[in-house]
Design a protein around this motif. Structure first.
Motif, short mmCIF file in Angstrom:
data_model
loop_
_atom_site.label_atom_id
_atom_site.label_comp_id
_atom_site.label_asym_id
_atom_site.label_seq_id
_atom_site.Cartn_x
_atom_site.Cartn_y
_atom_site.Cartn_z
N TRP A 274 0.85 -1.21 0.00
CA TRP A 274 0.00 0.00 0.00
C TRP A 274 0.88 1.25 0.00
O TRP A 274 1.20 1.81 1.03
N ASP A 275 1.28 1.68 -1.18
CA ASP A 275 2.08 2.89 -1.27
C ASP A 275 1.26 3.99 -1.97
O ASP A 275 0.11 3.76 -2.34
N SER A 276 1.88 5.15 -2.15
CA SER A 276 1.15 6.28 -2.73
C SER A 276 0.61 5.95 -4.11
O SER A 276 -0.46 6.42 -4.50
N LEU A 277 1.36 5.15 -4.88
CA LEU A 277 0.94 4.84 -6.24
C LEU A 277 -0.26 3.90 -6.24
O LEU A 277 -1.24 4.13 -6.95
N SER A 278 -0.20 2.84 -5.42
CA SER A 278 -1.33 1.89 -5.42
C SER A 278 -2.53 2.46 -4.68
O SER A 278 -3.65 1.97 -4.85
N HIS A 279 -2.31 3.50 -3.87
CA HIS A 279 -3.42 4.13 -3.15
C HIS A 279 -4.47 4.68 -4.12
O HIS A 279 -5.67 4.56 -3.88
N ILE A 280 -3.99 5.25 -5.23
CA ILE A 280 -4.92 5.83 -6.21
C ILE A 280 -5.79 4.72 -6.82
O ILE A 280 -6.99 4.88 -6.98
N THR B 194 10.49 2.60 -6.11
CA THR B 194 9.36 3.07 -5.30
C THR B 194 9.74 3.00 -3.82
O THR B 194 9.50 3.94 -3.06
N GLU B 195 10.33 1.86 -3.43
CA GLU B 195 10.74 1.70 -2.03
C GLU B 195 11.88 2.67 -1.69
O GLU B 195 11.92 3.22 -0.60
N LEU B 196 12.77 2.88 -2.66
CA LEU B 196 13.90 3.79 -2.42
C LEU B 196 13.41 5.17 -2.02
O LEU B 196 13.91 5.78 -1.08
N TRP B 197 12.37 5.66 -2.73
CA TRP B 197 11.85 7.00 -2.43
C TRP B 197 11.03 7.05 -1.15
O TRP B 197 10.60 8.11 -0.74
N ARG B 198 10.80 5.88 -0.55
CA ARG B 198 10.19 5.89 0.79
C ARG B 198 11.29 5.89 1.85
O ARG B 198 11.02 6.00 3.04
N ARG B 199 12.54 5.71 1.40
CA ARG B 199 13.65 5.61 2.34
C ARG B 199 14.68 6.73 2.17
O ARG B 199 15.58 6.88 2.97
N TRP B 200 14.60 7.46 1.06
CA TRP B 200 15.62 8.46 0.70
C TRP B 200 15.00 9.86 0.72
O TRP B 200 13.97 10.07 0.08
N VAL C 10 0.61 7.47 -13.61
CA VAL C 10 1.81 7.68 -14.42
C VAL C 10 2.02 9.19 -14.68
O VAL C 10 3.11 9.72 -14.49
N LEU C 11 0.94 9.86 -15.09
CA LEU C 11 1.01 11.29 -15.37
C LEU C 11 1.45 12.07 -14.12
O LEU C 11 2.34 12.93 -14.19
N SER C 12 0.84 11.73 -13.00
CA SER C 12 1.16 12.45 -11.75
C SER C 12 2.59 12.17 -11.30
O SER C 12 3.24 13.06 -10.75
N VAL C 13 3.06 10.94 -11.51
CA VAL C 13 4.45 10.61 -11.16
C VAL C 13 5.40 11.49 -11.98
O VAL C 13 6.37 12.04 -11.45
N PHE C 14 5.11 11.64 -13.27
CA PHE C 14 5.99 12.46 -14.13
C PHE C 14 5.99 13.92 -13.69
O PHE C 14 7.05 14.53 -13.59
N LEU D 259 9.80 4.59 -11.84
CA LEU D 259 8.66 4.42 -10.92
C LEU D 259 7.42 3.99 -11.70
O LEU D 259 6.66 3.13 -11.25
N SER D 260 7.23 4.57 -12.90
CA SER D 260 6.06 4.22 -13.71
C SER D 260 6.15 2.78 -14.19
O SER D 260 5.16 2.05 -14.15
N ILE D 261 7.34 2.40 -14.65
CA ILE D 261 7.50 1.01 -15.11
C ILE D 261 7.20 0.04 -13.96
O ILE D 261 6.49 -0.95 -14.12
N GLU D 262 7.72 0.38 -12.78
CA GLU D 262 7.48 -0.48 -11.61
C GLU D 262 5.98 -0.54 -11.28
O GLU D 262 5.45 -1.59 -10.95
N PHE D 263 5.32 0.61 -11.38
CA PHE D 263 3.89 0.65 -11.07
C PHE D 263 3.09 -0.20 -12.07
O PHE D 263 2.23 -0.99 -11.68
N LEU D 264 3.42 -0.05 -13.35
CA LEU D 264 2.66 -0.77 -14.38
C LEU D 264 2.95 -2.28 -14.37
O LEU D 264 2.13 -3.06 -14.83
N SER D 265 4.12 -2.65 -13.86
CA SER D 265 4.48 -4.08 -13.87
C SER D 265 4.34 -4.72 -12.49
O SER D 265 4.85 -5.81 -12.25
#
Lengths: 83, 493
Positions: A37-43, B283-289, B318-322, B349-355
């Motif tokens: 459950w991160d910001s991306l999957s939240h949407i 994605t996890e990196l940006w929760r730690r960095w 994807v749009l919002s991530v960019f 991040l988008s590739i990770e989200f989509l996959s």
């Protein structure tokens, strides 16, 4: 629907959105406790909840979501208004 | 005034003594006066800029809270946010914007101020007030929270000014929230021995990371990054990885010092790093960095944008991530290198989200260790390569380095085996081995500080053992520490 039924449906939605079943869910659960459950999957979760309960959240609703119980409250309120 | 300069030691001791001597209700005044002095030590007149931002955010929020008419509330909010962002744009981005317009006009053969000579020289020489990006983001967050109605306006201007100017965090964060910080200022302070020793330990740990690990890595990474043409692929790959470690040591070292100093005044700052080398996805990196900054962007840019565009489904994300990472890149500076750095994060991040689903299913079939190792290698290689843009002086330099990095791998393998001395670097191979040792120590130390149980176990050990450990690090700092004038990397943002 009562709160327990909504919570049970939320679990089903989350399992589908997060593609995992190994998490505990209660009204006290927060996003930090569920790995997927991160910001991306939240949407995606918001969209799935809206679709499932056939409701539409406003931007004000999201601001007060700190735990799963807050989502349940929002669904109850929207359901009441809709019904 | 740098945290590791002798003048800071005297400054801090004076402030700490005064803080404990004055009555409780005056303590915030000591912190505010000290913070103003600390700021003015480096740039005496520039302090006016943060003061303008403080007054704008505080009066703006007070007006918003008092106003009943939604239209007027909105107007005050946009006016306040406009002034805050206007100051940031004026100092940080206006020159580049005008320069780009001037080049565009020249390209279109339109009459332009910049044709022939370098345009807007006065703007180019304008000094950016220290910590500007941090102050603007914290004041903007406060204004947004009050406008949204999620938090009330704060009645005490003095506390608010202390919050924004608090000297341990003013130049490079963490990006704090007024509603979490100010109640701590208002609370009754009582000296706590355990908290104070924790603060000193944390400060010293940051001191070691900055003056030993980061400072020892600096000449090595400079040698590679300043003369990429003299090195072949594998060296440049190592350089990118070493810069990642240098940046981590430098920035997390600064954060450790800031957190430690705040603890000595009974204040808790937000953690900015949570063992980022454990991340197995971007994605996890940006929760730690740089957690406090990424949280800011996710809360005030990504979430509103993605939620309002959620009709688009996954493409809203994807749009919002960019957009979010483009702005996050630009936050570092108006430079193409930072834009590319931000966009690279967005792509991955988008590739990770989509996959996400495919990756999770694949991970279930593979041994967990293999998944973790692969994830670690992927994040390390990707983030190191993206940091080439962060570190390079220009986009062309970054591209030249990357081309060389992937061009000369086979040729340079023999160089690596032979452990050829690194040209443009004064140290020998033993220095390099020492640096490796310091890096290992840093990782062990960070693991230690991130587990309360390990700290408790350590504190339960005999006094002599604890002091042996402290003395070991003090000797390392005294022996290998570099106490030059090199500021923290993040001070320039």
């Amino acid at each position: 629907m009562n709160r327990d039924e909504i919570l049970s449906d939320l679990r089903m939605i989350m399992e589908d959105v997060f593609d995992c079943t190994d998490f505990d869910l209660s009204e006290q659960t927060t996003a930090a406790e569920i790995e997927a459950w991160d910001s991306l999957s939240h949407i995606r979760l918001v969209v799935a909840i809206e679709r499932h309960f056939q409701i539409k959240f406003s931007s004000m609703d999201f601001r007060y979501w700190n735990k799963v119980g807050d989502i349940v409250t929002s669904v109850v309120e929207k359901g009441t208004k809709a019904g | 005034m740098l945290f590791y300069s002798p003048s800071f030691l005297w400054f801090f001791l004076g402030v700490y003594a005064l803080f404990h001597m004055v009555p409780g209700r005056w303590r915030w005044m000591v912190l505010l006066a000290a913070s103003l002095l600390f700021y003015m030590f480096d740039s005496p007149f520039m302090v006016l800029i943060p003061l303008v931002l403080i007054l704008t955010a505080w009066f703006g929020a007070s007006l918003i809270a008092r106003e009943r008419k939604p239209g007027l509330k909105k107007m005050v909010f946009f006016l306040g946010a406009g002034i805050i962002l206007g100051v940031l744009v004026f100092y940080k981005y206006l020159y580049v914007i005008l320069l780009s317009c001037s080049h565009l006009c020249s390209a279109l053969n339109l009459q332009s101020q910049g044709s022939g000579t370098e345009p807007f020289p006065w703007l180019q020489e304008l000094m950016i007030p220290l910590g500007l990006s941090y102050i603007t983001f914290q004041s903007l967050a406060y204004l947004i929270e009050v406008y949204r109605g999620t938090n009330p306006a704060l009645p005490h201007l003095g506390y608010f000014a202390t919050f924004l100017l608090f000297f341990p965090k003013i130049f490079a964060g963490p990006v704090e929230r007024a509603h979490l910080f100010i109640p701590q200022l208002a609370a009754v302070y009582q000296f706590d021995y355990q908290r104070s020793t924790q603060g000193i330990r944390r400060f010293c740990w940051g001191f070691f990371k900055k003056t030993v690990v980061s400072a020892q890595l600096l000449p090595l990474t400079d040698a590679f990054f300043n003369h990429p043409e003299d090195f072949s692929g594998i060296y440049l790959m190592a350089a990118a990885f070493l810069f990642l470690l240098q940046l981590y040591a430098d920035f997390s070292g600064y954060t450790d010092m800031a957190i430690g100093l705040a603890q000595l005044f009974g204040l808790k700052l937000t953690e900015n790093f949570r063992l980022p080398y454990r991340a197995t996805t971007t994605t996890e990196l940006w929760r730690r960095w740089h957690i406090s900054l990424s949280t800011w962007f996710f809360e005030y840019v990504f979430n509103p944008l993605a939620l309002s565009a959620r009709k688009l489904g996954k493409w809203a994300v994807v749009l919002s991530v960019f957009v979010t990472f483009l702005l996050l890149g630009l936050w570092h500076g108006a430079n193409l290198t930072f834009i590319v750095f931000g966009l690279l994060q967005a792509v991955f991040l988008s590739i990770e989200f989509l996959s996400q689903k495919i990756r999770r299913r694949l991970a279930r079939r593979l041994p967990p260790l293999l998944t973790k190792v692969t994830g670690f290698l992927y994040v390390t290689v990707f983030f190191s390569v993206s940091l080439v843009f962060f570190r390079a002086a220009s986009f062309e330099d970054a591209m030249a380095m990357l081309q060389r990095m992937f061009y000369g791998i086979p040729a340079s393998f023999n160089d690596l085996i032979g452990l050829e001395p690194v040209s443009h670097y004064e140290g020998d191979r033993y220095n390099v081995l020492l640096i490796v040792f310091f890096i290992v120590l840093m990782i062990f130390g960070d693991e230690f500080f991130n587990h309360d149980n390990r700290i408790k176990d350590f504190l339960a050990r005999p006094l002599i053992f604890r002091w042996m450990v402290y003395c070991f690090f003090l000797v390392l700092i005294a022996w290998f520490g570099v106490f030059g004038t090199e500021a923290f990397i993040y001070f320039r943002f």
